[in-house]
Design a protein around this motif. Structure first.
Motif, PDB file in Angstrom:
ATOM      1  N   GLN A 175      41.848  58.057  50.501  1.00 64.65           N
ATOM      2  CA  GLN A 175      40.496  58.225  49.743  1.00 64.65           C
ATOM      3  C   GLN A 175      39.449  56.925  49.940  1.00 64.65           C
ATOM      4  OE1 GLN A 175      40.102  60.861  48.545  1.00 64.65           O
ATOM      5  NE2 GLN A 175      37.469  59.530  47.162  1.00 64.65           N
ATOM      6  N   LYS A 176      40.306  56.027  50.110  1.00 60.35           N
ATOM      7  CA  LYS A 176      39.715  54.550  49.645  1.00 60.35           C
ATOM      8  C   LYS A 176      39.251  54.208  51.318  1.00 60.35           C
ATOM      9  CE  LYS A 176      42.692  52.322  46.910  1.00 60.35           C
ATOM     10  NZ  LYS A 176      43.494  50.898  46.835  1.00 60.35           N
ATOM     11  N   VAL A 177      39.955  54.683  52.523  1.00 61.71           N
ATOM     12  CA  VAL A 177      39.103  54.583  53.779  1.00 61.71           C
ATOM     13  C   VAL A 177      37.704  55.217  53.744  1.00 61.71           C
ATOM     14  CG1 VAL A 177      39.439  55.279  56.369  1.00 61.71           C
ATOM     15  CG2 VAL A 177      41.699  53.739  54.846  1.00 61.71           C
ATOM     16  N   VAL A 178      38.091  56.825  53.991  1.00 54.90           N
ATOM     17  CA  VAL A 178      37.188  58.073  52.957  1.00 54.90           C
ATOM     18  C   VAL A 178      35.507  57.543  52.279  1.00 54.90           C
ATOM     19  CG1 VAL A 178      36.272  60.370  52.116  1.00 54.90           C
ATOM     20  CG2 VAL A 178      38.409  59.861  53.968  1.00 54.90           C
ATOM     21  N   GLU A 179      36.031  56.656  51.345  1.00 51.05           N
ATOM     22  CA  GLU A 179      35.154  56.051  50.565  1.00 51.05           C
ATOM     23  C   GLU A 179      34.140  54.882  50.978  1.00 51.05           C
ATOM     24  OE1 GLU A 179      37.020  54.902  46.993  1.00 51.05           O
ATOM     25  OE2 GLU A 179      37.213  56.909  46.211  1.00 51.05           O
ATOM     26  N   LYS A 180      35.061  53.593  51.917  1.00 52.24           N
ATOM     27  CA  LYS A 180      34.640  52.847  52.991  1.00 52.24           C
ATOM     28  C   LYS A 180      33.850  53.308  53.697  1.00 52.24           C
ATOM     29  CE  LYS A 180      36.131  48.892  55.133  1.00 52.24           C
ATOM     30  NZ  LYS A 180      37.326  47.751  56.504  1.00 52.24           N
ATOM     31  N   ILE A 181      34.317  54.316  54.409  1.00 54.65           N
ATOM     32  CA  ILE A 181      33.241  54.274  55.721  1.00 54.65           C
ATOM     33  C   ILE A 181      31.821  55.193  55.574  1.00 54.65           C
ATOM     34  CG2 ILE A 181      32.942  56.145  57.511  1.00 54.65           C
ATOM     35  CD1 ILE A 181      35.923  55.588  57.913  1.00 54.65           C
ATOM     36  N   SER A 182      32.270  55.709  53.807  1.00 56.93           N
ATOM     37  CA  SER A 182      30.692  57.286  53.407  1.00 56.93           C
ATOM     38  C   SER A 182      29.763  55.700  53.413  1.00 56.93           C
ATOM     39  CB  SER A 182      31.237  57.367  51.785  1.00 56.93           C
ATOM     40  OG  SER A 182      30.073  58.223  51.895  1.00 56.93           O
TER      41      SER A 182
ATOM     42  N   SER B 136      28.321  53.444  56.983  1.00 57.21           N
ATOM     43  CA  SER B 136      27.807  54.404  57.622  1.00 57.21           C
ATOM     44  C   SER B 136      26.530  55.320  56.907  1.00 57.21           C
ATOM     45  CB  SER B 136      29.113  55.636  58.401  1.00 57.21           C
ATOM     46  OG  SER B 136      29.873  54.263  59.022  1.00 57.21           O
ATOM     47  N   PHE B 137      27.237  55.572  56.108  1.00 56.55           N
ATOM     48  CA  PHE B 137      26.019  56.173  55.539  1.00 56.55           C
ATOM     49  C   PHE B 137      25.267  55.785  54.345  1.00 56.55           C
ATOM     50  CE2 PHE B 137      29.182  58.649  57.377  1.00 56.55           C
ATOM     51  CZ  PHE B 137      28.529  60.423  57.938  1.00 56.55           C
ATOM     52  N   GLY B 138      25.267  55.002  53.896  1.00 52.19           N
ATOM     53  CA  GLY B 138      24.942  54.285  52.697  1.00 52.19           C
ATOM     54  C   GLY B 138      24.844  54.662  51.697  1.00 52.19           C
ATOM     55  N   LYS B 139      26.160  55.778  51.482  1.00 53.47           N
ATOM     56  CA  LYS B 139      26.538  56.826  49.977  1.00 53.47           C
ATOM     57  C   LYS B 139      27.154  56.677  49.865  1.00 53.47           C
ATOM     58  CE  LYS B 139      22.282  59.698  52.459  1.00 53.47           C
ATOM     59  NZ  LYS B 139      21.672  60.599  53.005  1.00 53.47           N
ATOM     60  N   PRO B 140      27.374  57.120  47.792  1.00 56.87           N
ATOM     61  CA  PRO B 140      29.137  57.146  47.930  1.00 56.87           C
ATOM     62  C   PRO B 140      29.769  58.603  48.293  1.00 56.87           C
ATOM     63  CG  PRO B 140      27.453  57.459  45.936  1.00 56.87           C
ATOM     64  CD  PRO B 140      26.873  57.179  47.395  1.00 56.87           C
ATOM     65  N   PHE B 141      31.057  58.783  48.435  1.00 54.08           N
ATOM     66  CA  PHE B 141      31.724  60.140  48.650  1.00 54.08           C
ATOM     67  C   PHE B 141      32.387  59.976  47.109  1.00 54.08           C
ATOM     68  CE2 PHE B 141      36.162  61.727  49.474  1.00 54.08           C
ATOM     69  CZ  PHE B 141      35.595  62.995  49.271  1.00 54.08           C
ATOM     70  N   ARG B 142      32.049  61.113  45.941  1.00 54.08           N
ATOM     71  CA  ARG B 142      33.100  61.149  45.089  1.00 54.08           C
ATOM     72  C   ARG B 142      33.464  62.611  45.220  1.00 54.08           C
ATOM     73  NH1 ARG B 142      28.569  58.370  41.778  1.00 54.08           N
ATOM     74  NH2 ARG B 142      26.676  57.627  42.735  1.00 54.08           N
ATOM     75  N   HIS B 143      34.246  62.935  46.386  1.00 56.82           N
ATOM     76  CA  HIS B 143      34.835  64.026  45.325  1.00 56.82           C
ATOM     77  C   HIS B 143      36.296  63.392  46.262  1.00 56.82           C
ATOM     78  CE1 HIS B 143      31.988  65.958  45.563  1.00 56.82           C
ATOM     79  NE2 HIS B 143      31.770  66.603  44.551  1.00 56.82           N
ATOM     80  N   LYS B 144      37.509  64.555  46.738  1.00 58.87           N
ATOM     81  CA  LYS B 144      39.057  63.780  46.802  1.00 58.87           C
ATOM     82  C   LYS B 144      38.960  64.142  48.717  1.00 58.87           C
ATOM     83  CE  LYS B 144      42.218  66.044  45.126  1.00 58.87           C
ATOM     84  NZ  LYS B 144      43.640  66.412  44.512  1.00 58.87           N
ATOM     85  N   ALA B 145      40.175  63.271  49.336  1.00 56.68           N
ATOM     86  CA  ALA B 145      40.515  63.353  50.992  1.00 56.68           C
ATOM     87  C   ALA B 145      41.634  63.332  51.109  1.00 56.68           C
ATOM     88  CB  ALA B 145      39.624  62.311  51.471  1.00 56.68           C
ATOM     89  N   VAL B 146      42.206  64.516  51.365  1.00 54.78           N
ATOM     90  CA  VAL B 146      43.473  64.622  51.194  1.00 54.78           C
ATOM     91  C   VAL B 146      43.872  64.799  52.658  1.00 54.78           C
ATOM     92  CG1 VAL B 146      44.146  65.042  49.001  1.00 54.78           C
ATOM     93  CG2 VAL B 146      43.609  66.763  50.437  1.00 54.78           C
ATOM     94  N   PHE B 147      45.180  64.843  53.226  1.00 61.38           N
ATOM     95  CA  PHE B 147      45.935  65.454  54.524  1.00 61.38           C
ATOM     96  C   PHE B 147      46.338  66.579  54.115  1.00 61.38           C
ATOM     97  CE2 PHE B 147      46.663  60.899  54.927  1.00 61.38           C
ATOM     98  CZ  PHE B 147      45.954  60.315  56.476  1.00 61.38           C
ATOM     99  N   ASN B 148      46.085  67.309  54.941  1.00 59.68           N
ATOM    100  CA  ASN B 148      46.772  68.649  54.842  1.00 59.68           C
ATOM    101  C   ASN B 148      47.923  68.999  56.245  1.00 59.68           C
ATOM    102  OD1 ASN B 148      47.396  71.491  54.969  1.00 59.68           O
ATOM    103  ND2 ASN B 148      45.067  71.972  54.227  1.00 59.68           N
ATOM    104  N   SER B 149      48.746  68.665  55.996  1.00 57.46           N
ATOM    105  CA  SER B 149      50.049  69.431  57.218  1.00 57.46           C
ATOM    106  C   SER B 149      49.355  70.918  57.935  1.00 57.46           C
ATOM    107  CB  SER B 149      50.841  68.737  56.907  1.00 57.46           C
ATOM    108  OG  SER B 149      51.512  69.656  55.482  1.00 57.46           O
ATOM    109  N   ARG B 150      49.365  71.430  57.143  1.00 61.68           N
ATOM    110  CA  ARG B 150      48.904  73.126  58.306  1.00 61.68           C
ATOM    111  C   ARG B 150      47.682  72.948  58.725  1.00 61.68           C
ATOM    112  NH1 ARG B 150      48.737  73.418  52.650  1.00 61.68           N
ATOM    113  NH2 ARG B 150      46.808  73.906  51.777  1.00 61.68           N
TER     114      ARG B 150
END
Length: 157
Positions: free
Chosen positions: A7-14, A17-31
């Motif tokens: 989640q922290k990595v995705v927010e940082k990259i957002s 790289s994009f200059g915009k915040p990521f306001r939702h969830k990022a999770v690993f999905n093993s399926r």
């Protein structure tokens, strides 16, 4: 890496790289099996395949995250967020994200030979190669609307 770190990595990259915040969830999905990640339209969350981090490293993971963030930001802005859209292709190039992820090293290889079905139109004799069986009672020739018949079944490389 766990879901909180992702989640922290995705927010940082957002932001970087994009200059915009990521306001939702990022999770690993093993399926997830055949894809590096996916953006969910209904709740705007991002799911990442953890195998890509384990087998190909952080660089590939960052590329997948950027790709999914392109879908995310364009969808929220009401622009073309699908792979075929010019807005999507342009943003991928701008942020340096890959259009497709690298194939996993341990992924099973597809068979080199696949069954191919050959159908022919009775009227104009146009032939169609198909990998999947079609219902000849429902489908007709695209050229002349004639009836289709199965002619042959063979293996093709």
């Amino acid at each position: 890496m766990d879901d909180r770190e992702l989640q922290k990595v995705v927010e940082k990259i957002s932001i970087t790289s994009f200059g915009k915040p990521f306001r939702h969830k990022a999770v690993f999905n093993s399926r997830l099996r055949t894809t590096g990640g996916r953006y969910l339209l209904r709740n705007h969350n991002i799911e990442i395949n953890k195998k890509y981090l384990e087998q190909l490293g952080e660089r590939e993971l960052v590329g997948i995250i950027k790709h999914e963030l392109c879908h995310y930001h364009l969808h929220l802005e009401g622009k073309g967020y699908q792979h075929r859209d010019l807005d999507f292709k342009w943003l991928l190039k701008k942020v340096g994200a890959p259009r497709f992820c690298t194939k996993l090293p341990d992924a099973p290889n597809k068979r080199s030979f696949q069954k191919v079905l050959l159908y022919e139109c009775i009227k104009c004799h146009l032939r169609y190669k198909r990998r999947r069986k079609i219902d000849t009672r429902r489908y007709v020739c695209g050229k002349c609307k004639g009836t289709m018949v199965k002619v042959e079944e063979f293996m093709m490389e």
